[in-house]
Design a protein around this motif. Structure first.
Motif, mmCIF file in Angstrom:
data_model
loop_
_atom_site.group_PDB
_atom_site.id
_atom_site.type_symbol
_atom_site.label_atom_id
_atom_site.label_comp_id
_atom_site.label_asym_id
_atom_site.label_seq_id
_atom_site.Cartn_x
_atom_site.Cartn_y
_atom_site.Cartn_z
ATOM 1 N N PHE A 44 6.285 2.866 -0.630
ATOM 2 C CA PHE A 44 6.443 4.311 -0.529
ATOM 3 C C PHE A 44 6.527 4.973 -1.898
ATOM 4 C CE2 PHE A 44 8.346 2.339 3.173
ATOM 5 C CZ PHE A 44 7.780 3.048 4.213
ATOM 6 N N CYS A 45 7.008 4.235 -2.900
ATOM 7 C CA CYS A 45 7.303 4.806 -4.213
ATOM 8 C C CYS A 45 6.068 5.159 -5.034
ATOM 9 C CB CYS A 45 8.202 3.870 -5.009
ATOM 10 S SG CYS A 45 7.369 2.434 -5.727
ATOM 11 N N GLY A 46 4.900 4.799 -4.554
ATOM 12 C CA GLY A 46 3.676 5.154 -5.263
ATOM 13 C C GLY A 46 3.179 4.099 -6.235
ATOM 14 N N SER A 47 3.894 2.989 -6.339
ATOM 15 C CA SER A 47 3.389 1.903 -7.180
ATOM 16 C C SER A 47 2.187 1.296 -6.457
ATOM 17 C CB SER A 47 4.472 0.833 -7.388
ATOM 18 O OG SER A 47 4.676 0.103 -6.199
ATOM 19 N N ASP A 48 1.460 0.476 -7.124
ATOM 20 C CA ASP A 48 0.321 -0.179 -6.478
ATOM 21 C C ASP A 48 0.740 -1.470 -5.785
ATOM 22 O OD1 ASP A 48 -1.517 1.778 -7.186
ATOM 23 O OD2 ASP A 48 -1.891 0.866 -9.142
ATOM 24 N N LYS A 49 2.038 -1.684 -5.679
ATOM 25 C CA LYS A 49 2.557 -2.913 -5.092
ATOM 26 C C LYS A 49 2.743 -2.777 -3.585
ATOM 27 C CE LYS A 49 5.178 -4.048 -9.258
ATOM 28 N NZ LYS A 49 6.542 -4.236 -9.796
ATOM 29 N N VAL A 50 2.839 -3.910 -2.939
ATOM 30 C CA VAL A 50 3.160 -3.973 -1.524
ATOM 31 C C VAL A 50 4.669 -3.744 -1.398
ATOM 32 C CG1 VAL A 50 3.218 -5.507 0.486
ATOM 33 C CG2 VAL A 50 1.266 -5.565 -1.073
ATOM 34 N N PHE A 51 5.091 -3.003 -0.370
ATOM 35 C CA PHE A 51 6.507 -2.659 -0.184
ATOM 36 C C PHE A 51 7.407 -3.885 -0.270
ATOM 37 C CE2 PHE A 51 10.086 -1.889 2.845
ATOM 38 C CZ PHE A 51 10.783 -0.985 2.060
ATOM 39 N N LYS A 52 7.010 -4.972 0.387
ATOM 40 C CA LYS A 52 7.818 -6.192 0.420
ATOM 41 C C LYS A 52 8.050 -6.773 -0.978
ATOM 42 C CE LYS A 52 8.324 -9.993 3.584
ATOM 43 N NZ LYS A 52 7.734 -10.692 4.695
ATOM 44 N N GLU A 53 7.109 -6.534 -1.900
ATOM 45 C CA GLU A 53 7.215 -7.064 -3.258
ATOM 46 C C GLU A 53 7.709 -6.008 -4.239
ATOM 47 O OE1 GLU A 53 3.293 -8.512 -4.001
ATOM 48 O OE2 GLU A 53 3.440 -10.043 -2.441
ATOM 49 N N CYS A 54 8.053 -4.848 -3.739
ATOM 50 C CA CYS A 54 8.481 -3.754 -4.606
ATOM 51 C C CYS A 54 9.891 -3.309 -4.195
ATOM 52 C CB CYS A 54 7.467 -2.608 -4.519
ATOM 53 S SG CYS A 54 7.648 -1.327 -5.782
ATOM 54 N N CYS A 55 10.017 -2.160 -3.604
ATOM 55 C CA CYS A 55 11.323 -1.571 -3.306
ATOM 56 C C CYS A 55 12.095 -2.250 -2.187
ATOM 57 C CB CYS A 55 11.160 -0.082 -3.005
ATOM 58 S SG CYS A 55 10.644 0.873 -4.453
ATOM 59 N N SER A 56 11.413 -2.964 -1.322
ATOM 60 C CA SER A 56 12.086 -3.640 -0.215
ATOM 61 C C SER A 56 13.180 -4.580 -0.701
ATOM 62 C CB SER A 56 11.071 -4.420 0.626
ATOM 63 O OG SER A 56 11.725 -5.150 1.630
ATOM 64 N N GLN A 57 12.933 -5.274 -1.787
ATOM 65 C CA GLN A 57 13.922 -6.224 -2.305
ATOM 66 C C GLN A 57 15.216 -5.524 -2.722
ATOM 67 O OE1 GLN A 57 12.355 -8.082 -5.901
ATOM 68 N NE2 GLN A 57 11.158 -6.228 -6.302
ATOM 69 N N PHE A 58 15.120 -4.255 -3.140
ATOM 70 C CA PHE A 58 16.309 -3.497 -3.514
ATOM 71 C C PHE A 58 17.011 -2.950 -2.267
ATOM 72 C CE2 PHE A 58 13.287 -2.580 -7.142
ATOM 73 C CZ PHE A 58 13.773 -3.606 -7.941
ATOM 74 N N LEU A 59 16.234 -2.393 -1.347
ATOM 75 C CA LEU A 59 16.807 -1.835 -0.121
ATOM 76 C C LEU A 59 17.449 -2.924 0.736
ATOM 77 C CD1 LEU A 59 15.076 0.585 -1.116
ATOM 78 C CD2 LEU A 59 14.570 1.048 1.254
ATOM 79 N N ASP A 60 16.922 -4.142 0.658
ATOM 80 C CA ASP A 60 17.476 -5.280 1.404
ATOM 81 C C ASP A 60 18.607 -5.979 0.641
ATOM 82 O OD1 ASP A 60 15.667 -4.799 3.418
ATOM 83 O OD2 ASP A 60 14.242 -6.336 2.753
ATOM 84 N N HIS A 61 18.987 -5.437 -0.518
ATOM 85 C CA HIS A 61 20.079 -5.963 -1.357
ATOM 86 C C HIS A 61 19.834 -7.389 -1.835
ATOM 87 C CE1 HIS A 61 22.300 -2.360 -0.318
ATOM 88 N NE2 HIS A 61 22.034 -2.603 0.965
ATOM 89 N N LYS A 62 18.545 -7.756 -2.003
ATOM 90 C CA LYS A 62 18.221 -9.080 -2.525
ATOM 91 C C LYS A 62 18.385 -9.118 -4.040
ATOM 92 C CE LYS A 62 15.254 -10.325 1.298
ATOM 93 N NZ LYS A 62 13.898 -10.502 1.785
#
Length: 161
Positions: free
Chosen positions: A5-23
């Protein structure tokens, strides 16, 4: 695979998801800014709250944030400028413009956000809305205009009531 969602060219799972999931925690102010935008997009109010600096967290209104997050369609994040906020810094700013839609009206939110690192973790500290820069991306609906919801009623008698 879902783009982030953040506009990076990355896949969500490899980008912001790791932060939102507290990993793991964001290592820079910019990563935190991007992850907070993703949290707004997904309606993750707890992440938004938890990533707010403990010293200013009491100013956070969860209900207001939840309403803005969940009643908006998040269309994009543009990073305009960053100052400091790197891995070795303790403070930083990110100027950004996010575009969203609420009640069929396209809006722009232009802000200079300040971040602080406390105990090795980045937090959002405060934001300055840049006056004269927050504007509608579409014309304002007048009280006597037809309502944008398609009801055929005047705005003042429908969604503007």
């Amino acid at each position: 695979m879902e783009k982030c969602f953040c506009g990076s060219d990355k896949v969500f799972k490899e980008c912001c998801s790791q932060f939102l999931d507290h990993k793991r925690f964001p290592e820079t102010a910019l990563e935190l800014m991007r992850s907070r935008y993703s949290a707004f997009s997904k309606g993750d109010i707890e992440y938004i709250y938890d990533s707010h600096h403990p010293d200013t967290r009491k100013e956070v209104n969860k209900e207001e944030i939840s309403a803005w997050s969940k009643h908006s369609k998040w269309l994009g994040l543009n990073i305009i400028k960053t100052e400091k906020g790197g891995k070795t810094d303790n403070v930083g700013t990110v100027e950004f413009l996010c575009i969203y839609e609420i009640e069929s009206r396209k809006m722009e939110h232009h802000e200079k956000a300040s971040f602080r690192k406390t105990d090795g973790r980045w937090y959002f500290f405060d934001g300055e809305i840049l006056r004269g820069q927050v504007k509608r991306a579409t014309p304002k609906i007048g009280r006597n205009d037809p309502c944008s919801c398609g009801s055929q009623k005047k705005y003042k008698k429908c969604c503007g009531a």
